[in-house]
Write an enzyme that holds these catalytic residues in place. Structure first.
Site: not given
Ligand code: GLA
Length: 350
Positions: A78, A103, A177, A249, A314
């Protein structure tokens, strides 16, 4: 092996490449989004199985994908409010995620058709993908020429090399991803997978999953994966960060202090005995526990992906770095070359 993979909605022909090494491991790649669509690796009994989530046709990748297996760019994760400044010019991006940019924006690298060329060396084989993102695409400055090379080695490793150059100062953060499920490719939960990450700190986020700017210790929190532990062990703990993320996350700040290619994470799946090791030159890794999967996407092998049936690791620079001057820089200037390498290596338990 090269085969057709259908045509996109706007009429572009997509090609599918299958790479198979001497031990029988295979990796499938399509040039739409540079997607890794399958990875077949052996379990402890030598039985091969697909360990990544995805689709078997282009239409589903265009319509029902949640970034399955793709290259993420220009900027992974983000950027707060879709805004950043470089040399006192403000750039505005498309807001595709609760008032922020996620993304790469509306049509990121995951939705672009890449030029592809396969190659074969004595011990390795692979595909080199190229894409030039033009000045102003998705709001980012500079013509950005990118190359992503997937190389399968004889020791069951997939190496991903990222390279880019620009003609104007810009920001960049490329990653992949892929959602892994080492047990069965997404048919069951990933909560029993044992995860280890060499990170004693992470970057906490606000409600919008934007880093607050702090870099805080994982010690004595559910975020401590320095010793292997099942992903599910602490995921249900009432912790503000797990509440914001709906699970894990988060960006982990790797303990390594240079940009050498080093092992930084390991996942063990006890039933199949499959092991995944991650090596990277990057300073961070986003551990995402598949919290947004909710049983509304059916992929290849007829599997409907339920909550937390895949996880992502990632490798990356930290989210929102363009707005966080104390994070490692994601600025790329003309004359410089962006270079980054990540390896996903598979083994089995003895
Ligand atoms: C990344 C983001 C998550 C989500 C995934 C896809 O990992 O950090 O919040 O958006 O991609 O769903």
């Amino acid at each position: 092996m090269k085969t057709p993979f259908g045509t996109t909605k706007d009429g572009k022909k997509i090609t599918h490449y299958k790479l198979t090494n001497q031990s029988g491991m295979s990796v499938d790649i399509i040039n739409y989004g540079g997607i890794i669509s399958s990875m077949e690796v052996p379990d402890k009994n030598g039985v091969f199985g697909d360990v990544v989530l995805g689709h078997d046709n282009i239409k589903d990748y265009e319509e029902k994908s949640d970034y399955f297996g793709c290259i993420v760019g220009r900027f992974g994760n983000r950027i707060a409010h879709g805004k950043f400044s470089l040399d006192s010019t403000e750039y505005k991006l498309f807001l595709n995620n609760n008032g922020h940019t996620l993304h790469g924006g509306q049509k990121g690298f995951d939705k672009q058709v890449w030029e592809a060329k396969s190659f074969e060396n004595e011990d390795t084989l692979g595909v080199k993908l190229s894409y030039t993102s033009i000045d102003g695409e998705e709001g980012y400055p500079g013509n950005l020429k990118c190359e992503v090379t997937y190389t399968l080695t004889k020791d069951n490793a997939l190496q991903i090399d990222y390279m880019a150059v620009t003609d104007k100062t810009t920001v960049i953060n490329l990653t992949n991803h892929t959602y892994f499920n080492l047990k069965d490719g997404g048919n069951s939960s990933i909560l029993d997978h044992q995860l280890q990450i060499d990170a004693s700190h992470y970057t906490p986020v606000d409600e919008g999953l934007i880093p607050t700017g702090e870099i805080i210790p994982v010690a004595e929190t559910p975020f401590d994966f320095r010793q292997p532990k099942p992903i599910g062990k602490n995921i249900a703990v009432d912790h503000v960060q797990l509440n914001y993320g709906l699970g894990y996350d988060h960006n982990y700040v790797l303990d390594k202090t240079d940009n050498a290619l080093e092992p930084i994470s390991k996942v063990i799946e006890p039933e199949s005995g499959r092991i995944l090791e991650v090596l990277t030159t990057e300073p961070g890794i986003q551990f995402y526990s598949g919290n947004f999967l909710k049983g509304n996407i059916t992929g290849k092998h007829g599997i409907t992906y339920q909550h937390r049936t895949g996880f992502c690791l990632e490798t990356q620079h930290f989210p929102d770095s363009p707005n966080q001057p104390h994070f490692p820089s994601t600025v790329l200037k003309p004359g410089e070359t962006y270079q980054s390498t990540t390896i996903y290596r598979f083994k089995v338990q003895d």
